[in-house]
Design a protein around this motif. Sequence first.
Motif, PDB file in Angstrom:
ATOM      1  N   PRO A 126      -0.186  12.280  -6.092  1.00  0.00           N
ATOM      2  CA  PRO A 126      -0.193  10.900  -5.617  1.00  0.00           C
ATOM      3  C   PRO A 126      -1.258  10.693  -4.537  1.00  0.00           C
ATOM      4  CG  PRO A 126       1.693  12.089  -4.735  1.00  0.00           C
ATOM      5  CD  PRO A 126       1.062  12.991  -5.742  1.00  0.00           C
ATOM      6  N   LEU A 127      -1.743   9.493  -4.447  1.00  0.00           N
ATOM      7  CA  LEU A 127      -2.782   9.177  -3.465  1.00  0.00           C
ATOM      8  C   LEU A 127      -2.357   9.509  -2.037  1.00  0.00           C
ATOM      9  CD1 LEU A 127      -4.226   5.722  -4.632  1.00  0.00           C
ATOM     10  CD2 LEU A 127      -5.394   7.931  -4.635  1.00  0.00           C
ATOM     11  N   LYS A 128      -1.068   9.362  -1.745  1.00  0.00           N
ATOM     12  CA  LYS A 128      -0.605   9.593  -0.378  1.00  0.00           C
ATOM     13  C   LYS A 128      -0.812  11.027   0.078  1.00  0.00           C
ATOM     14  CE  LYS A 128       4.269  10.479  -1.573  1.00  0.00           C
ATOM     15  NZ  LYS A 128       4.341  11.860  -1.012  1.00  0.00           N
ATOM     16  N   ASP A 129      -1.009  11.957  -0.869  1.00  0.00           N
ATOM     17  CA  ASP A 129      -1.225  13.346  -0.493  1.00  0.00           C
ATOM     18  C   ASP A 129      -2.662  13.627  -0.083  1.00  0.00           C
ATOM     19  OD1 ASP A 129       1.399  13.838  -0.998  1.00  0.00           O
ATOM     20  OD2 ASP A 129       1.098  14.804  -2.943  1.00  0.00           O
ATOM     21  N   LEU A 130      -3.556  12.671  -0.309  1.00  0.00           N
ATOM     22  CA  LEU A 130      -4.940  12.830   0.131  1.00  0.00           C
ATOM     23  C   LEU A 130      -5.020  12.483   1.618  1.00  0.00           C
ATOM     24  CD1 LEU A 130      -6.772  11.131  -2.876  1.00  0.00           C
ATOM     25  CD2 LEU A 130      -6.466  13.580  -2.464  1.00  0.00           C
ATOM     26  N   GLN A 131      -5.581  13.375   2.408  1.00  0.00           N
ATOM     27  CA  GLN A 131      -5.593  13.176   3.855  1.00  0.00           C
ATOM     28  C   GLN A 131      -6.291  11.878   4.254  1.00  0.00           C
ATOM     29  OE1 GLN A 131      -8.117  15.530   6.691  1.00  0.00           O
ATOM     30  NE2 GLN A 131      -6.119  16.338   7.335  1.00  0.00           N
ATOM     31  N   THR A 147       0.826  -1.210   0.000  1.00  0.00           N
ATOM     32  CA  THR A 147       0.000   0.000   0.000  1.00  0.00           C
ATOM     33  C   THR A 147       0.857   1.256   0.000  1.00  0.00           C
ATOM     34  OG1 THR A 147      -1.748  -1.180   1.174  1.00  0.00           O
ATOM     35  CG2 THR A 147      -1.816   1.222   1.253  1.00  0.00           C
ATOM     36  N   LEU A 148       1.946   1.244   0.747  1.00  0.00           N
ATOM     37  CA  LEU A 148       2.852   2.393   0.728  1.00  0.00           C
ATOM     38  C   LEU A 148       3.396   2.634  -0.669  1.00  0.00           C
ATOM     39  CD1 LEU A 148       4.785   1.727   4.060  1.00  0.00           C
ATOM     40  CD2 LEU A 148       3.309   3.692   3.582  1.00  0.00           C
ATOM     41  N   ALA A 149       3.789   1.556  -1.351  1.00  0.00           N
ATOM     42  CA  ALA A 149       4.316   1.702  -2.708  1.00  0.00           C
ATOM     43  C   ALA A 149       3.232   2.188  -3.666  1.00  0.00           C
ATOM     44  CB  ALA A 149       4.888   0.369  -3.179  1.00  0.00           C
ATOM     45  N   HIS A 150       2.054   1.592  -3.570  1.00  0.00           N
ATOM     46  CA  HIS A 150       0.972   1.955  -4.497  1.00  0.00           C
ATOM     47  C   HIS A 150       0.521   3.393  -4.307  1.00  0.00           C
ATOM     48  CE1 HIS A 150      -2.696   1.658  -6.855  1.00  0.00           C
ATOM     49  NE2 HIS A 150      -3.386   2.075  -5.799  1.00  0.00           N
ATOM     50  N   THR A 151       0.317   3.820  -3.063  1.00  0.00           N
ATOM     51  CA  THR A 151      -0.189   5.170  -2.837  1.00  0.00           C
ATOM     52  C   THR A 151       0.865   6.240  -3.101  1.00  0.00           C
ATOM     53  OG1 THR A 151       0.305   4.936  -0.472  1.00  0.00           O
ATOM     54  CG2 THR A 151      -1.945   4.423  -1.189  1.00  0.00           C
ATOM     55  N   SER A 152       2.124   5.838  -3.177  1.00  0.00           N
ATOM     56  CA  SER A 152       3.188   6.796  -3.517  1.00  0.00           C
ATOM     57  C   SER A 152       3.262   7.055  -5.015  1.00  0.00           C
ATOM     58  CB  SER A 152       4.539   6.277  -3.024  1.00  0.00           C
ATOM     59  OG  SER A 152       4.576   6.227  -1.621  1.00  0.00           O
ATOM     60  N   ARG A 153       2.919   6.055  -5.823  1.00  0.00           N
ATOM     61  CA  ARG A 153       3.071   6.222  -7.274  1.00  0.00           C
ATOM     62  C   ARG A 153       1.751   6.444  -8.007  1.00  0.00           C
ATOM     63  NH1 ARG A 153       4.319   0.551  -6.611  1.00  0.00           N
ATOM     64  NH2 ARG A 153       2.605  -0.746  -7.408  1.00  0.00           N
ATOM     65  N   ARG A 154       0.634   6.056  -7.408  1.00  0.00           N
ATOM     66  CA  ARG A 154      -0.660   6.164  -8.085  1.00  0.00           C
ATOM     67  C   ARG A 154      -1.137   7.611  -8.054  1.00  0.00           C
ATOM     68  NH1 ARG A 154      -4.773   6.220 -10.903  1.00  0.00           N
ATOM     69  NH2 ARG A 154      -6.578   4.831 -10.672  1.00  0.00           N
ATOM     70  N   GLU A 155      -1.404   8.173  -9.243  1.00  0.00           N
ATOM     71  CA  GLU A 155      -1.854   9.555  -9.362  1.00  0.00           C
ATOM     72  C   GLU A 155      -3.377   9.624  -9.381  1.00  0.00           C
ATOM     73  OE1 GLU A 155      -0.008  12.437  -9.748  1.00  0.00           O
ATOM     74  OE2 GLU A 155       1.910  11.409  -9.479  1.00  0.00           O
ATOM     75  N   ALA A 156      -3.926  10.557  -8.616  1.00  0.00           N
ATOM     76  CA  ALA A 156      -5.369  10.808  -8.618  1.00  0.00           C
ATOM     77  C   ALA A 156      -5.626  12.204  -8.074  1.00  0.00           C
ATOM     78  CB  ALA A 156      -6.105   9.774  -7.774  1.00  0.00           C
ATOM     79  N   PHE A 157      -6.546  12.926  -8.684  1.00  0.00           N
ATOM     80  CA  PHE A 157      -6.916  14.266  -8.238  1.00  0.00           C
ATOM     81  C   PHE A 157      -5.715  15.210  -8.199  1.00  0.00           C
ATOM     82  CE2 PHE A 157      -9.802  11.226  -6.184  1.00  0.00           C
ATOM     83  CZ  PHE A 157     -10.988  11.589  -6.798  1.00  0.00           C
ATOM     84  N   GLY A 158      -4.840  15.069  -9.208  1.00  0.00           N
ATOM     85  CA  GLY A 158      -3.739  16.004  -9.356  1.00  0.00           C
ATOM     86  C   GLY A 158      -2.490  15.700  -8.574  1.00  0.00           C
TER      87      GLY A 158
END
Length: 399
Positions: A264-269, A251-262
């Motif tokens: 990476p996913l990890k930037d979504l609170q 999950t850490l790897a996926h949310t670091s590279r997956r782009e959504a809403f402008g």
Amino acid sequence: MTAFSLDPARTAWCAELRALAGERLLPLAQEGEPGHVNRPLVAELGRLGLLARLFTSDALDLCLMRESLAQTCTEAETALALQGLGAHPVHAYGTGAQRDRWLPGVHAGTTVAAFALSEPGAGSDAAALALRADKDGSGAWRLTGEKCWISNAPEADFYTVFARTTADAGARGVTAFLVPADRAGLTGTPLDMLSPHPIGALAFDAVPVAADDVLGEPDRGFGVAMNTLNRFRPSVGAFAVGMAQAALDATLAHTSRREAFGGPLKDLQAVAHQVAEMALRTEAARLMVYAAAAAYDEGAPDVPKRAAMAKLLATETAQYVVDAAVQLHGARALRRGHLLEHLYREVRAPRIYEGASEVQRAVIAKELYRPAGPAGTPPPGNAREHRPHSGAEGESEAP
């Protein structure tokens, strides 16, 4: 182990195990036929010396082995654990002749063991065994009845079987027997399960067992079963922690590279907070598992409570973490062959076998209400000895 971390040598050993699992065990696991014993994989565990180490390691190292293998190759972890569960009674209670006959092959990975306790009507209430061992005129026994949910059945080379030798005696009338798979009257049927492990049912039609096949003392076999499960219960939690860590890493790897809403996913609170919760629960479960294993190794009097807490928290945590990982990965995690699809099937069973979550809560409650000794000290006794109040187990043979 300190209160908060492993020593450097154990940390390095865990890293080595994860590397070996990826390089030498995972390829063999991927070649195995679902629902069958993967004998090349078991043999490789033997060549690596891990099967022999099962019986010489303390409880903490057993947990570290299972956690490390589970992070990379759950099939190897399961094969290792099932060899331990099936053969630990021989190691702990066997005669010299019994050990000489079975343990070298188990250590080498050329002999597959199985632990046969559960029955169609005796899962969580393991003392309610119906498989009968009737004495014949020569002083030997005949086994008649059924076993169910037996991992490695019907392909194991021998079974540690628990049978009723004294009627209406509950836990005090059970004897453990070593039964080779080729005994006349013993047949098996594979069961098709959610996670494709070798699990089956066994039928005993007056299967002959000699006095030399008795493991331990007659009518004392329930203690053999419970002490084996007490030895392995914290390490079931370690298996769960390993799966949770694998899901968290993915999950850490996926949310670091997956782009959504402008971005990476990890930037979504919402995503970041979910991942933080996954990490928090995984680390809490890991620490509780390590503490339970250390308590077992020290012979602490509260081992039943600690082991039950560790198994309960870790398996429930792994279910939560893997489910959250699937949610954050989306549909791709449901595709056959994806790591999380694999973990999603694997993670469900540990909440049932070797004591279902409900049984663990019952054990914890009994321990909490157990009268304390003088000045609030725990009751005396060796924590490794059989404790009748903690006897109720789940479908204990599943991997």
